[in-house]
Design an enzyme around this catalytic site. Structure first.
Site: not given
Length: 158
Positions: A28-29
């Site tokens: 994820g970011y």
């Protein structure tokens, strides 16, 4: 700071016979507003935090640090923006280069991307017959973009 030099391609045919011993990856970011990409990744038993600078041609700066697994899982659950990327990565050797084949799941199921890291931007890359269109410079195919706008949304919009 290390420099990542890579080319990315869509895979145009079934390459399952070449894919052995895949590694499950969830990433994820974290929010970033300065043109950098900040990624949290859990790959098998290992977790990392990676910061990538903006792409300049085939190159971009990259810094990677190991994370404790429990911290990475907490960040993925509570701090990463939008959707998570789920994929299985396979390593395939071709003409002296190691290709990473990512078979996506979840909201990006059906997408298969091959990437190869290079030692020099001008390095000649003998392309396997299973690679299709080059997507190195197509931002929509970056993992961070796919987390925000999964390929499943592309199909439903057509």
């Amino acid at each position: 700071m290390a420099v990542e030099i890579e080319r990315r391609f869509l895979v145009r045919r079934d390459i399952r016979p070449l894919c052995r011993n895949g590694l499950s990856i969830v990433q994820g970011y974290l929010p970033s507003d300065d043109g950098r990409t900040v990624r949290v990744r859990v790959a098998g038993p290992d977790a990392t935090l990676t910061v990538k600078g903006p792409r300049r041609g085939l190159c971009r700066e990259e810094v990677e640090h190991p994370l404790p697994l429990d911290l990475a899982l907490g960040l993925l659950r509570h701090s990463c923006r939008r959707g998570l990327i789920e994929k299985t990565r396979y390593l395939v050797h071709h003409h002296g280069l190691c290709w990473e084949i990512d078979v996506f799941g979840g909201e990006n199921a059906g997408l298969v991307i091959a990437e190869v890291e290079l030692s020099d931007p001008d390095q000649v890359v003998p392309l396997p017959d299973w690679v299709g269109a080059e997507i190195t410079h197509r931002a929509a195919y970056s993992n961070s973009a796919l987390s925000r706008s999964p390929i499943r949304h592309w199909v439903s919009a057509a």
